[in-house]
Design a protein around this motif. Structure first.
Motif, PDB file in Angstrom:
ATOM      1  N   LYS A 186       0.792  -1.231   0.000  1.00 46.93           N
ATOM      2  CA  LYS A 186       0.000   0.000   0.000  1.00 46.93           C
ATOM      3  C   LYS A 186       0.830   1.290   0.000  1.00 46.93           C
ATOM      4  CE  LYS A 186      -0.707   0.264   5.036  1.00 46.93           C
ATOM      5  NZ  LYS A 186      -1.727   0.275   6.114  1.00 46.93           N
ATOM      6  N   LYS A 187       2.078   1.234   0.467  1.00 49.19           N
ATOM      7  CA  LYS A 187       2.890   2.454   0.495  1.00 49.19           C
ATOM      8  C   LYS A 187       3.404   2.828  -0.894  1.00 49.19           C
ATOM      9  CE  LYS A 187       4.393   2.159   5.308  1.00 49.19           C
ATOM     10  NZ  LYS A 187       5.557   2.052   6.233  1.00 49.19           N
ATOM     11  N   LYS A 188       3.689   1.821  -1.688  1.00 53.21           N
ATOM     12  CA  LYS A 188       4.280   2.076  -3.006  1.00 53.21           C
ATOM     13  C   LYS A 188       3.243   2.174  -4.118  1.00 53.21           C
ATOM     14  CE  LYS A 188       7.954   0.509  -6.099  1.00 53.21           C
ATOM     15  NZ  LYS A 188       9.058  -0.466  -6.296  1.00 53.21           N
ATOM     16  N   TYR A 189       2.139   1.429  -3.944  1.00 52.23           N
ATOM     17  CA  TYR A 189       1.127   1.377  -4.994  1.00 52.23           C
ATOM     18  C   TYR A 189      -0.232   1.820  -4.454  1.00 52.23           C
ATOM     19  CZ  TYR A 189       4.757  -1.478  -7.111  1.00 52.23           C
ATOM     20  OH  TYR A 189       5.956  -1.924  -7.598  1.00 52.23           O
ATOM     21  N   ARG A 190      -1.126   2.080  -5.365  1.00 57.19           N
ATOM     22  CA  ARG A 190      -2.493   2.416  -4.961  1.00 57.19           C
ATOM     23  C   ARG A 190      -3.252   1.119  -4.762  1.00 57.19           C
ATOM     24  NH1 ARG A 190      -6.915   3.785  -8.467  1.00 57.19           N
ATOM     25  NH2 ARG A 190      -8.678   4.220  -7.141  1.00 57.19           N
ATOM     26  N   CYS A 191      -3.691   0.869  -3.541  1.00 60.44           N
ATOM     27  CA  CYS A 191      -4.352  -0.390  -3.202  1.00 60.44           C
ATOM     28  C   CYS A 191      -5.764  -0.121  -2.684  1.00 60.44           C
ATOM     29  CB  CYS A 191      -3.568  -1.145  -2.137  1.00 60.44           C
ATOM     30  SG  CYS A 191      -1.869  -1.535  -2.614  1.00 60.44           S
ATOM     31  N   GLU A 192      -6.736  -0.784  -3.281  1.00 61.43           N
ATOM     32  CA  GLU A 192      -8.125  -0.722  -2.814  1.00 61.43           C
ATOM     33  C   GLU A 192      -8.456  -2.071  -2.196  1.00 61.43           C
ATOM     34  OE1 GLU A 192      -9.895   1.943  -2.841  1.00 61.43           O
ATOM     35  OE2 GLU A 192      -8.759   3.220  -4.219  1.00 61.43           O
ATOM     36  N   PHE A 193      -8.819  -2.059  -0.916  1.00 60.38           N
ATOM     37  CA  PHE A 193      -9.105  -3.291  -0.184  1.00 60.38           C
ATOM     38  C   PHE A 193     -10.478  -3.148   0.447  1.00 60.38           C
ATOM     39  CE2 PHE A 193      -7.841  -6.122   3.614  1.00 60.38           C
ATOM     40  CZ  PHE A 193      -8.207  -7.270   2.930  1.00 60.38           C
ATOM     41  N   ALA A 194     -11.478  -3.788  -0.164  1.00 57.89           N
ATOM     42  CA  ALA A 194     -12.849  -3.577   0.305  1.00 57.89           C
ATOM     43  C   ALA A 194     -13.734  -4.751  -0.097  1.00 57.89           C
ATOM     44  CB  ALA A 194     -13.402  -2.281  -0.281  1.00 57.89           C
ATOM     45  N   ARG A 195     -14.922  -4.773   0.498  1.00 58.62           N
ATOM     46  CA  ARG A 195     -15.904  -5.820   0.192  1.00 58.62           C
ATOM     47  C   ARG A 195     -16.731  -5.384  -1.012  1.00 58.62           C
ATOM     48  NH1 ARG A 195     -16.542 -10.080   3.165  1.00 58.62           N
ATOM     49  NH2 ARG A 195     -15.442  -9.167   4.932  1.00 58.62           N
ATOM     50  N   ASP A 196     -16.888  -6.263  -1.971  1.00 62.03           N
ATOM     51  CA  ASP A 196     -17.635  -5.960  -3.188  1.00 62.03           C
ATOM     52  C   ASP A 196     -19.101  -5.703  -2.863  1.00 62.03           C
ATOM     53  OD1 ASP A 196     -17.955  -5.962  -6.166  1.00 62.03           O
ATOM     54  OD2 ASP A 196     -19.212  -7.703  -5.715  1.00 62.03           O
ATOM     55  N   ILE A 197     -19.677  -4.672  -3.497  1.00 60.50           N
ATOM     56  CA  ILE A 197     -21.062  -4.293  -3.173  1.00 60.50           C
ATOM     57  C   ILE A 197     -22.086  -5.306  -3.690  1.00 60.50           C
ATOM     58  CG2 ILE A 197     -20.541  -1.831  -3.080  1.00 60.50           C
ATOM     59  CD1 ILE A 197     -21.800  -1.550  -5.852  1.00 60.50           C
ATOM     60  N   TYR A 198     -21.699  -6.120  -4.662  1.00 59.62           N
ATOM     61  CA  TYR A 198     -22.647  -7.092  -5.215  1.00 59.62           C
ATOM     62  C   TYR A 198     -22.505  -8.472  -4.574  1.00 59.62           C
ATOM     63  CZ  TYR A 198     -23.269  -3.557  -8.869  1.00 59.62           C
ATOM     64  OH  TYR A 198     -23.514  -2.394  -9.541  1.00 59.62           O
ATOM     65  N   SER A 199     -21.281  -9.002  -4.525  1.00 58.87           N
ATOM     66  CA  SER A 199     -21.074 -10.377  -4.048  1.00 58.87           C
ATOM     67  C   SER A 199     -20.807 -10.478  -2.552  1.00 58.87           C
ATOM     68  CB  SER A 199     -19.896 -11.005  -4.794  1.00 58.87           C
ATOM     69  OG  SER A 199     -18.681 -10.347  -4.441  1.00 58.87           O
ATOM     70  N   GLY A 200     -20.325  -9.385  -1.951  1.00 62.56           N
ATOM     71  CA  GLY A 200     -19.952  -9.420  -0.542  1.00 62.56           C
ATOM     72  C   GLY A 200     -18.581 -10.021  -0.298  1.00 62.56           C
ATOM     73  N   GLU A 201     -17.858 -10.364  -1.360  1.00 60.72           N
ATOM     74  CA  GLU A 201     -16.521 -10.951  -1.234  1.00 60.72           C
ATOM     75  C   GLU A 201     -15.469  -9.849  -1.089  1.00 60.72           C
ATOM     76  OE1 GLU A 201     -16.149 -14.054  -0.890  1.00 60.72           O
ATOM     77  OE2 GLU A 201     -17.853 -15.036  -1.856  1.00 60.72           O
ATOM     78  N   MET A 202     -14.324 -10.226  -0.452  1.00 66.03           N
ATOM     79  CA  MET A 202     -13.229  -9.268  -0.282  1.00 66.03           C
ATOM     80  C   MET A 202     -12.377  -9.207  -1.551  1.00 66.03           C
ATOM     81  SD  MET A 202     -13.508  -7.716   2.573  1.00 66.03           S
ATOM     82  CE  MET A 202     -11.921  -6.878   2.573  1.00 66.03           C
ATOM     83  N   TRP A 203     -12.121  -7.990  -2.002  1.00 69.25           N
ATOM     84  CA  TRP A 203     -11.300  -7.739  -3.189  1.00 69.25           C
ATOM     85  C   TRP A 203     -10.096  -6.902  -2.797  1.00 69.25           C
ATOM     86  CZ3 TRP A 203     -12.982  -7.300  -8.764  1.00 69.25           C
ATOM     87  CH2 TRP A 203     -14.080  -8.128  -9.048  1.00 69.25           C
ATOM     88  N   LEU A 204      -8.949  -7.268  -3.359  1.00 76.40           N
ATOM     89  CA  LEU A 204      -7.754  -6.430  -3.257  1.00 76.40           C
ATOM     90  C   LEU A 204      -7.365  -6.029  -4.677  1.00 76.40           C
ATOM     91  CD1 LEU A 204      -5.395  -5.079  -1.825  1.00 76.40           C
ATOM     92  CD2 LEU A 204      -4.192  -7.279  -1.838  1.00 76.40           C
ATOM     93  N   GLU A 205      -7.327  -4.739  -4.932  1.00 75.49           N
ATOM     94  CA  GLU A 205      -6.979  -4.224  -6.249  1.00 75.49           C
ATOM     95  C   GLU A 205      -5.686  -3.419  -6.140  1.00 75.49           C
ATOM     96  OE1 GLU A 205     -10.941  -2.884  -8.335  1.00 75.49           O
ATOM     97  OE2 GLU A 205     -11.084  -2.517  -6.185  1.00 75.49           O
ATOM     98  N   ILE A 206      -4.762  -3.625  -7.068  1.00 79.96           N
ATOM     99  CA  ILE A 206      -3.468  -2.950  -7.061  1.00 79.96           C
ATOM    100  C   ILE A 206      -3.302  -2.169  -8.352  1.00 79.96           C
ATOM    101  CG2 ILE A 206      -0.979  -3.197  -6.719  1.00 79.96           C
ATOM    102  CD1 ILE A 206      -2.543  -4.407  -4.429  1.00 79.96           C
TER     103      ILE A 206
END
Length: 234
Positions: free
Chosen positions: A174-194
């Motif tokens: 997360k310090k070097k890259y833009r990271c989105e870490f959240a629960r998907d609004i449709y499936s409820g699953e955890m997503w990590l996006e880099i």
């Protein structure tokens, strides 16, 4: 009189929970555009996916896709702006996932085409459920080896798995890259996006604003990845 660009997120904002445009939304936006208004959207989706779900919307301006990694012509999908990972950055991100016993989906331009690559045998149940929803997508690219995830001009990684497995990767990158870490609004699953640090809706919104010669920016959104866009909005 100056020009104002109105820029909306799609999922959770412009679209209904059924992932479609309401008749009211389409009619209202189209009337605004026909009257000379400047309207576009910024989405985590690809150009192809966003165009499909906004069919009936008469957007005449370039659109922001992949959370700001690209600005594309909506009609032709021609790239007008992009920000991508270097080979060294791609290696760093993938090795971090592999060390954590995770195998992400990589999004890249391969031989001039937008593709997303994955290894089925190394993907989680939740990740495969997402990929199965993309079964007929021409961008889908199943590979057999992790090394094939390095192919092409990589601009985005996503991994869908258990929170406790994803969190260490998030903390490391997360310090070097833009990271989105959240629960998907449709499936409820955890997503990590880099993504690259400058691959943001905010950065792309300012570029689009300048590209169109607009004086003012008004933004709409509903998720954490929309907050930087709000911060640069007028």
């Amino acid at each position: 009189m100056g020009k104002t660009l109105y820029l909306s997120d799609l999922d959770g904002t412009l679209l209904t929970p059924a992932v479609r445009l309401s008749a009211f939304t389409a009619e209202t936006v189209n009337r605004f555009v026909e009257g000379g208004g400047y309207f576009s959207y910024a989405t985590a989706r690809s150009g192809e996916s966003s165009k499909t779900i906004t069919e009936g919307l008469r957007v005449r301006l370039p659109v922001i896709t992949h959370n700001g990694a690209y600005i594309v012509d909506r009609d032709t999908n021609e790239t007008l702006y992009k920000t991508v990972f270097s080979r060294e950055e791609t290696e760093e991100v993938l090795s971090t996932f592999f060390t954590a016993d995770l195998c992400p989906i990589t999004y890249a331009i391969i031989e001039g085409r937008h593709r997303f690559s994955y290894v089925e045998s190394l993907s989680s149940r939740a990740q495969m459920e997402f990929l199965e929803s993309k079964y007929h997508s021409p961008r889908r690219r199943e590979v057999q080896k992790e090394t094939e995830l390095f192919d092409g001009e990589v601009f985005y990684f996503t991994c869908i798995d258990e929170e406790e497995k994803l969190r260490p990767v998030f903390e490391l990158l997360k310090k070097k890259y833009r990271c989105e870490f959240a629960r998907d609004i449709y499936s409820g699953e955890m997503w990590l996006e880099i993504m690259k640090k400058d691959a943001t809706k905010a950065h792309a919104a300012l570029i689009l604003k300048k590209m169109l010669g607009c004086d003012k920016l008004v933004c709409f959104g509903d998720q954490a990845n929309d907050i930087p866009m709000f911060e640069v909005a007028d």
